[in-house]
Write a protein that holds these residues in place. Structure first.
Motif, PDB file in Angstrom:
ATOM      1  N   MET A   1      -2.859  -7.327   0.980  1.00 13.35           N
ATOM      2  CA  MET A   1      -1.542  -7.955   0.126  1.00 13.35           C
ATOM      3  C   MET A   1      -1.071  -8.401   1.872  1.00 13.35           C
ATOM      4  O   MET A   1      -0.690  -8.084   2.825  1.00 13.35           O
ATOM      5  CB  MET A   1      -0.369  -7.465  -0.540  1.00 13.35           C
ATOM      6  CG  MET A   1       0.733  -7.286  -0.869  1.00 13.35           C
ATOM      7  SD  MET A   1       0.758  -8.979  -2.090  1.00 13.35           S
ATOM      8  CE  MET A   1       1.911  -7.798  -3.404  1.00 13.35           C
ATOM      9  N   ARG A   2      -0.055 -10.375   1.252  1.00  8.97           N
ATOM     10  CA  ARG A   2       0.330 -10.671   2.774  1.00  8.97           C
ATOM     11  C   ARG A   2       1.652  -9.775   3.146  1.00  8.97           C
ATOM     12  O   ARG A   2       2.205  -9.310   1.976  1.00  8.97           O
ATOM     13  CB  ARG A   2       0.527 -11.709   2.491  1.00  8.97           C
ATOM     14  CG  ARG A   2       1.165 -12.949   3.525  1.00  8.97           C
ATOM     15  CD  ARG A   2       1.592 -14.229   2.897  1.00  8.97           C
ATOM     16  NE  ARG A   2       1.215 -14.909   2.095  1.00  8.97           N
ATOM     17  CZ  ARG A   2       0.083 -15.300   1.336  1.00  8.97           C
ATOM     18  NH1 ARG A   2       0.631 -14.682   0.040  1.00  8.97           N
ATOM     19  NH2 ARG A   2      -0.483 -15.715   1.318  1.00  8.97           N
ATOM     20  N   GLU A  26       3.103 -14.513  -2.951  1.00  6.08           N
ATOM     21  CA  GLU A  26       3.175 -12.848  -3.199  1.00  6.08           C
ATOM     22  C   GLU A  26       3.366 -12.668  -1.604  1.00  6.08           C
ATOM     23  O   GLU A  26       2.421 -12.959  -0.981  1.00  6.08           O
ATOM     24  CB  GLU A  26       2.351 -12.649  -4.143  1.00  6.08           C
ATOM     25  CG  GLU A  26       2.732 -12.937  -5.017  1.00  6.08           C
ATOM     26  CD  GLU A  26       2.264 -12.186  -6.791  1.00  6.08           C
ATOM     27  OE1 GLU A  26       1.697 -11.304  -5.839  1.00  6.08           O
ATOM     28  OE2 GLU A  26       2.647 -12.230  -7.368  1.00  6.08           O
ATOM     29  N   PHE A  27       4.118 -11.850  -1.346  1.00  6.63           N
ATOM     30  CA  PHE A  27       4.274 -10.920  -0.301  1.00  6.63           C
ATOM     31  C   PHE A  27       4.547  -9.409  -0.334  1.00  6.63           C
ATOM     32  O   PHE A  27       5.454  -9.266  -1.042  1.00  6.63           O
ATOM     33  CB  PHE A  27       5.061 -11.776   0.966  1.00  6.63           C
ATOM     34  CG  PHE A  27       6.411 -12.035   0.319  1.00  6.63           C
ATOM     35  CD1 PHE A  27       6.817 -12.834  -0.427  1.00  6.63           C
ATOM     36  CD2 PHE A  27       7.972 -11.129   1.477  1.00  6.63           C
ATOM     37  CE1 PHE A  27       8.240 -13.337  -0.390  1.00  6.63           C
ATOM     38  CE2 PHE A  27       8.595 -11.134   0.781  1.00  6.63           C
ATOM     39  CZ  PHE A  27       8.874 -12.752  -0.142  1.00  6.63           C
ATOM     40  N   GLU A  28       4.438  -8.867   0.639  1.00  8.95           N
ATOM     41  CA  GLU A  28       4.969  -7.513   0.717  1.00  8.95           C
ATOM     42  C   GLU A  28       6.276  -7.034   2.117  1.00  8.95           C
ATOM     43  O   GLU A  28       5.590  -8.053   2.834  1.00  8.95           O
ATOM     44  CB  GLU A  28       3.721  -6.419   0.648  1.00  8.95           C
ATOM     45  CG  GLU A  28       4.008  -4.956   0.651  1.00  8.95           C
ATOM     46  CD  GLU A  28       3.428  -3.998   0.792  1.00  8.95           C
ATOM     47  OE1 GLU A  28       2.823  -2.259   2.121  1.00  8.95           O
ATOM     48  OE2 GLU A  28       1.781  -4.432   1.080  1.00  8.95           O
ATOM     49  N   LEU A  29       7.232  -6.951   1.582  1.00  7.20           N
ATOM     50  CA  LEU A  29       7.945  -6.237   2.568  1.00  7.20           C
ATOM     51  C   LEU A  29       7.689  -4.968   3.430  1.00  7.20           C
ATOM     52  O   LEU A  29       7.966  -4.339   2.921  1.00  7.20           O
ATOM     53  CB  LEU A  29       9.719  -6.573   2.273  1.00  7.20           C
ATOM     54  CG  LEU A  29      10.447  -7.971   1.906  1.00  7.20           C
ATOM     55  CD1 LEU A  29      11.548  -7.341   1.338  1.00  7.20           C
ATOM     56  CD2 LEU A  29       9.911  -8.499   3.033  1.00  7.20           C
ATOM     57  N   VAL A  52       7.773 -11.036  11.091  1.00  8.34           N
ATOM     58  CA  VAL A  52       6.563 -11.589  11.919  1.00  8.34           C
ATOM     59  C   VAL A  52       5.892 -11.140   9.996  1.00  8.34           C
ATOM     60  O   VAL A  52       5.987 -10.251   9.392  1.00  8.34           O
ATOM     61  CB  VAL A  52       6.134 -10.159  12.559  1.00  8.34           C
ATOM     62  CG1 VAL A  52       4.417 -10.550  12.782  1.00  8.34           C
ATOM     63  CG2 VAL A  52       6.572 -10.642  13.624  1.00  8.34           C
ATOM     64  N   LEU A  53       5.392 -12.711  10.303  1.00  9.81           N
ATOM     65  CA  LEU A  53       3.864 -12.581   9.057  1.00  9.81           C
ATOM     66  C   LEU A  53       2.523 -12.290   9.156  1.00  9.81           C
ATOM     67  O   LEU A  53       2.440 -13.228  10.079  1.00  9.81           O
ATOM     68  CB  LEU A  53       4.179 -14.254   8.038  1.00  9.81           C
ATOM     69  CG  LEU A  53       3.482 -14.065   6.790  1.00  9.81           C
ATOM     70  CD1 LEU A  53       3.830 -13.406   6.057  1.00  9.81           C
ATOM     71  CD2 LEU A  53       3.372 -15.847   7.166  1.00  9.81           C
ATOM     72  N   ILE A  54       1.842 -11.132   8.334  1.00 10.90           N
ATOM     73  CA  ILE A  54       0.871 -11.153   8.505  1.00 10.90           C
ATOM     74  C   ILE A  54      -0.396 -11.555   7.613  1.00 10.90           C
ATOM     75  O   ILE A  54       0.310 -10.695   6.273  1.00 10.90           O
ATOM     76  CB  ILE A  54       0.693  -9.665   8.731  1.00 10.90           C
ATOM     77  CG1 ILE A  54       1.519  -8.806   9.322  1.00 10.90           C
ATOM     78  CG2 ILE A  54      -0.867  -9.349   9.029  1.00 10.90           C
ATOM     79  CD1 ILE A  54       1.337  -9.201  11.378  1.00 10.90           C
ATOM     80  N   GLU A  55      -1.340 -13.019   7.367  1.00  9.36           N
ATOM     81  CA  GLU A  55      -1.959 -12.577   6.563  1.00  9.36           C
ATOM     82  C   GLU A  55      -2.890 -12.005   6.140  1.00  9.36           C
ATOM     83  O   GLU A  55      -3.358 -11.086   6.626  1.00  9.36           O
ATOM     84  CB  GLU A  55      -2.363 -14.446   6.590  1.00  9.36           C
ATOM     85  CG  GLU A  55      -1.332 -15.585   7.030  1.00  9.36           C
ATOM     86  CD  GLU A  55      -1.056 -15.845   5.659  1.00  9.36           C
ATOM     87  OE1 GLU A  55      -0.621 -15.371   4.804  1.00  9.36           O
ATOM     88  OE2 GLU A  55      -0.863 -16.931   5.835  1.00  9.36           O
ATOM     89  N   GLU A  56      -3.186 -12.111   4.755  1.00  8.54           N
ATOM     90  CA  GLU A  56      -4.212 -11.019   3.606  1.00  8.54           C
ATOM     91  C   GLU A  56      -5.703 -10.857   5.279  1.00  8.54           C
ATOM     92  O   GLU A  56      -6.935 -10.125   5.188  1.00  8.54           O
ATOM     93  CB  GLU A  56      -4.992 -11.785   3.143  1.00  8.54           C
ATOM     94  CG  GLU A  56      -3.884 -11.775   1.463  1.00  8.54           C
ATOM     95  CD  GLU A  56      -4.765 -10.590   0.115  1.00  8.54           C
ATOM     96  OE1 GLU A  56      -5.174 -11.797  -0.057  1.00  8.54           O
ATOM     97  OE2 GLU A  56      -4.031 -10.577  -0.718  1.00  8.54           O
TER      98      GLU A  56
END
Lengths: 222, 222
Positions: A1-2, A26-29, A52-56
């Motif tokens: 999950m992102r 969709e993303f998890e915080l 900061v975004l972490i892709e799958e």
């Protein structure tokens, strides 16, 4: 999950949450207390800032402006920066207006004095900085109204990143109870329209321990 | 002719001048004293800030970040943001590092205290802010050296907007005589490489009346 590292009342984090929601991604915080300067987080973003975004696939995208440019490139089905180069000039101009000018003159001093100093236990609030921000916000709400009277959304006919940036900053300031909505009915109408969209739901249910939101914060009829 | 409204010691203006020069695009400079809040200029950019680019067809592009994104879209022959989406993440991350973090911690306080207060005749310099900036710059020069030791240019193999942003800010601070080059030989080597490029020539011959540059400012062997 992102995954999105964020802080609930960080405007850049909120802008990215709105952008991801508007694109249907969709993303998890994960909440990050940036003032703790956690080593594992500093490896993700040496600037030590959220979001900061972490892709799958593990791709690390640090910083709200970097993330929103990246999202429009990689997930172009719902363009938030606009369709043409000239559209993008206007969307980026107004996004910068909120992320730099509104931030410097209103949201950063209010968040610093009323929230961050408390959370990080670093000194007492500077009442002069708060008064200056309370004064400056009127000018910004007038400019927002000037735009909203001439266009369907702030940068043109479609909802764009400029609206998301404005909503991100204003919703943080509103959480602190510092938006004088009664004096600015046109700005309030614009905010009521964006507030009633499903993308805003998660933000309106945020709460920071020890810093309760005022009653009108989540109210769609404020 | 394309026109760029600028100020000689405004880092955003310098970054755009370098970007235009690197792309081989001709332009005419017009100096704007933004603190005078000239009405005709505020119509071009309601934020009241330089730089503002006016294309030959009259297109107005306000703000350094908006201009550099626009230039890479419209004149893509020499890409300054990178070839792939991941390249652009790194270039934009480091460009933001200098335009936001370095600006906040080093160049903005020094330019405000040592230059703008003098030009706009608005109060005396805050020596505490100057000391803090003089302290902070060491951390930034160490980070720059860390990058320059691992890569050909700051964001990778090619010279990119990240190098231009860093050169824009550092050249302003160097004009004020506040870069401690002697303590940071790797950062100095990187700056010597960019300083010797033809795109830097115009910046190195800038002079602000009443604020002379130190002798080493334009010297390629500093």
């Amino acid at each position: 999950m992102r995954v999105l590292y964020h802080h609930a009342l960080n405007p850049g984090s909120r802008k990215v949450r709105l952008a991801l929601a508007e694109k249907g991604l969709e993303f998890e915080l994960k909440a990050e207390q940036v003032w703790e300067r956690r080593q594992a987080f500093l490896r993700l973003n040496p600037a030590g800032e959220v979001p900061v975004l972490i892709e799958e696939d593990g791709t690390v995208v640090p910083g709200d402006g970097v993330i929103t440019e990246y999202l429009d490139e990689i997930y172009p089905e719902r363009q938030l920066l606009g369709e043409t180069a000239l559209d993008r000039v206007e969307v980026r101009r107004l996004t910068n207006w909120f992320d730099r000018k509104f931030a410097r003159e209103v949201s950063e001093p209010l968040l610093e004095e009323k929230l961050l100093k408390r959370l990080a236990r670093s000194g007492s609030a500077d009442s002069q900085a708060i008064r200056a921000a309370n004064h400056n916000i009127h000018h910004h709400l007038e400019y927002l109204a000037w735009l909203a009277e001439r266009r369907n959304w702030l940068a043109g006919e479609s909802l764009s990143l400029a609206d998301l940036a404005a909503a991100a900053h204003l919703s943080c300031v509103d959480y602190l109870g510092h938006v004088p909505w009664d004096n600015h009915p046109v700005a309030r109408d614009w905010y009521a329209r964006i507030k009633s969209r499903p993308i805003m739901r998660a933000l309106l249910s945020d709460s920071v321990p020890g810093v309760p939101a005022p009653a009108h914060y989540a109210d769609l009829d404020f």
